[in-house]
Enzyme design. Structure first.
Site, PDB file in Angstrom:
ATOM      1  N   HIS A 156      19.167   9.111   7.158  1.00 25.59           N
ATOM      2  CA  HIS A 156      19.012   7.890   6.338  1.00 25.59           C
ATOM      3  C   HIS A 156      18.031   6.915   7.000  1.00 25.59           C
ATOM      4  O   HIS A 156      18.141   5.712   6.830  1.00 25.59           O
ATOM      5  CB  HIS A 156      20.345   7.171   6.122  1.00 25.59           C
ATOM      6  CG  HIS A 156      21.431   8.054   5.592  1.00 25.59           C
ATOM      7  ND1 HIS A 156      21.768   8.128   4.265  1.00 25.59           N
ATOM      8  CD2 HIS A 156      22.254   8.943   6.223  1.00 25.59           C
ATOM      9  CE1 HIS A 156      22.760   8.998   4.105  1.00 25.59           C
ATOM     10  NE2 HIS A 156      23.060   9.523   5.291  1.00 25.59           N
ATOM     11  N   GLU A 187      -1.985   9.531   5.369  1.00 23.70           N
ATOM     12  CA  GLU A 187      -1.804   8.946   4.030  1.00 23.70           C
ATOM     13  C   GLU A 187      -2.479   9.818   2.976  1.00 23.70           C
ATOM     14  O   GLU A 187      -1.963  10.002   1.870  1.00 23.70           O
ATOM     15  CB  GLU A 187      -2.370   7.526   3.996  1.00 23.70           C
ATOM     16  CG  GLU A 187      -1.558   6.565   4.857  1.00 23.70           C
ATOM     17  CD  GLU A 187      -2.270   5.249   5.112  1.00 23.70           C
ATOM     18  OE1 GLU A 187      -3.157   4.878   4.315  1.00 23.70           O
ATOM     19  OE2 GLU A 187      -1.950   4.592   6.116  1.00 23.70           O
ATOM     20  N   SER A 204     -10.048  -1.145   9.723  1.00 26.28           N
ATOM     21  CA  SER A 204     -10.043  -2.062   8.585  1.00 26.28           C
ATOM     22  C   SER A 204     -11.361  -2.816   8.569  1.00 26.28           C
ATOM     23  O   SER A 204     -11.888  -3.183   9.624  1.00 26.28           O
ATOM     24  CB  SER A 204      -8.883  -3.049   8.738  1.00 26.28           C
ATOM     25  OG  SER A 204      -9.133  -4.219   7.997  1.00 26.28           O
ATOM     26  N   LYS A 251      -6.971  -3.259  13.519  1.00 16.59           N
ATOM     27  CA  LYS A 251      -6.285  -2.197  12.780  1.00 16.59           C
ATOM     28  C   LYS A 251      -6.793  -0.789  13.112  1.00 16.59           C
ATOM     29  O   LYS A 251      -7.979  -0.561  13.264  1.00 16.59           O
ATOM     30  CB  LYS A 251      -6.443  -2.396  11.262  1.00 16.59           C
ATOM     31  CG  LYS A 251      -5.649  -3.526  10.683  1.00 16.59           C
ATOM     32  CD  LYS A 251      -4.135  -3.348  10.752  1.00 16.59           C
ATOM     33  CE  LYS A 251      -3.607  -2.298   9.818  1.00 16.59           C
ATOM     34  NZ  LYS A 251      -3.710  -2.663   8.417  1.00 16.59           N
TER      35      LYS A 251
END
Ligand code: ARG
Length: 466
Positions: A160, A294, A281, A287
């Site tokens: 979980h 992804e 970024s 970043k």
């Protein structure tokens, strides 16, 4: 309106085709990828025609050398596609006629584009399955060898997405590897069902020239011959099965990607992706984004879309060939390309991933050993249900005292159960904890090592299959 004079099927037509209809109808932009297998299939068919007396030896020689020349034009990028080339089959036949004259018109005797296109697709996919299998096995090997090199690293196992029990980092890597071995097995099954010869089925009724299909099978190296011409020209089960295999593989890949995306956040800090598989970024200089992972996650949606799209196309089609089936190729090609790049990137990500052992260890907390505390009581004879409750009380007591569970004194523990003794201190050791799980499939070193050995053996066997 385009003239129908140069169309393969132009004979019965007097009117031209609407130009937009012509574009909608054409598959040339994408089925060029079948050029090589189309020629291979035609060569085999020409030889079979010669065997059944439709072509003379001289005809056959001309057709084979013409096809050879066309193949060479395709490989040099010199083949010129013209507007009336409706698909790869028409284009190759048109070019053959330009090169060798009217004898080219004998090649299609008894053959239909219906059995031709599905033969081409099967040949193409059979080869792609071998390429994809090599990428997949390489990827699994990378996971397994990384697991073998890092068996001593312990970190939290989650259920979980909450801290559950300490596990070996290798156990986590292998959990993914095992799922991918099922994908690899499935790919082998799909390849087996792709490897069936439909050529010689004609348009619907079969072949009226007594063509030797066993000869065609051998020439094209298929394992067996399709049983029924109506089924053979229209069934795309092998396409759906391939797209489903790909969807499930992508689901497994996206699950792994999601785990690693979470583990790469500053909050977790378990892993850092190499620069080769990250991007920055345009606005925030600090970043480093896990774009590779992804993209893997997003491609799962894309591949699944192809699979469900194909099933929608097949649903409700009447028997035998219908033009709807032309759509199968874009789905297959797109999924082959997607899997090929995704598997290679995934291999790169895993082989270059940096892990942060200290952060993994820091993320382990004594409450994750509450199950072990219950087991301690079980070993002293208490039924598990009572032991679970007693351990739960210890968790609660530590919480109310504002201390970690392993800071409770032996007296505190004895107030919960007289079975607790000074030896309870042994429970508070993560390395001891994982070593309890020696049953096959568990996270102890011996079990993880056995899993690695079994996977290595399985990889060796699967390599031989392709
Ligand atoms: N381009 C077609 C396809 O991809 C080839 C078969 C065409 N057959 C026909 N009867 N029109 O499916």
């Amino acid at each position: 309106m385009a003239s129908e004079g140069d169309k393969l099927w132009g004979g019965r037509f007097v009117g031209g085709t609407d130009p937009i209809m012509e574009t909608l109808n054409s598959s040339m932009t994408y089925d060029q990828r079948l050029s090589e297998v189309d020629i291979r299939g035609s060569m085999a068919y020409a030889k079979a025609l010669e065997k059944s007396g439709i072509l003379t030896k001289g005809d056959l020689e001309k057709i084979l050398s013409g096809l050879e020349k066309i193949s060479e034009e395709w490989s040099r990028g010199a083949f010129v596609v013209i507007k009336s080339d409706e698909d790869i089959h028409t284009a190759n036949e048109r070019r053959l006629k330009e090169l060798i004259g009217d004898v080219a018109g004998k090649l299609h005797t008894g053959r239909s584009r219906n059995d031709q296109v599905v033969t081409d697709l099967r040949l193409y996919m059979r080869n792609s399955c071998s390429v994809l299998s090599a990428h997949l096995l390489q990827f699994i090997k990378t996971l397994v060898e990384r697991a073998a090199a890092e068996t001593d690293v312990i970190f939290p196992g989650y259920t979980h997405l909450q801290r559950a029990q300490p596990i070996r980092w290798s156990h986590f890597l292998l959990s993914h590897a095992v799922a991918f071995t099922r994908d690899s097995e499935r790919l082998g099954e799909v390849k087996r069902r792709i490897n069936v010869l439909p050529l010689g089925s004609g348009a619907v009724a079969g072949n009226p020239l007594g063509i030797d299909r066993e000869f065609l099978r051998k020439e094209l190296d298929f394992a067996s011959i399709s049983l029924n011409s109506m089924d053979a020209t229209s069934e795309r089960d092998f396409v759906v099965e391939f797209l489903f295999f790909a969807s499930l593989l992508m689901i497994h890949l996206s699950k792994m990607a999601e785990d690693l995306i979470i583990y790469s956040t500053k909050e977790f800090g378990f892993v850092t992706l190499s620069d080769a598989y990250s991007t920055g970024s345009s606005l925030m200089p600090q970043k480093k984004n896990p774009d590779s992972l992804e993209l893997i996650r997003s491609k799962a949606g894309r591949v699944f879309g192809r699979c469900s799209g194909m099933m929608m196309i097949l649903k409700g089609l009447p028997s035998t060939y219908n033009k709807d089936l032309q759509e199968d190729k874009e789905a297959v090609f797109d999924v082959i390309d997607t899997l090929s790049s995704v598997l290679q990137v995934a291999t790169g990500v895993i082989s270059t991933l940096q892990i942060h052992k200290e952060n993994m260890e820091k993320a382990l907390s004594p409450d994750m050993l509450a199950t072990d505390l219950a087991l301690y009581l079980v070993r002293k004879g208490m039924p598990f249900r009572q032991a679970h409750a007693a351990s739960g009380k210890a968790v609660h007591l530590a919480e109310t005292k504002g201390i970690a569970i392993n800071q409770l004194t032996v007296e505190d523990m004895k107030s919960i159960s007289p079975l607790f003794g000074t030896d309870v201190s042994q429970v508070w050791d993560y390395a001891n904890s994982v070593e309890q799980y020696t049953t096959p499939g568990g996270t102890s070193k011996s079990s993880v090592t056995a899993q690695i050995e079994q996977l290595r053996e399985l990889l060796r066997r699967q390599k031989d299959l392709f």
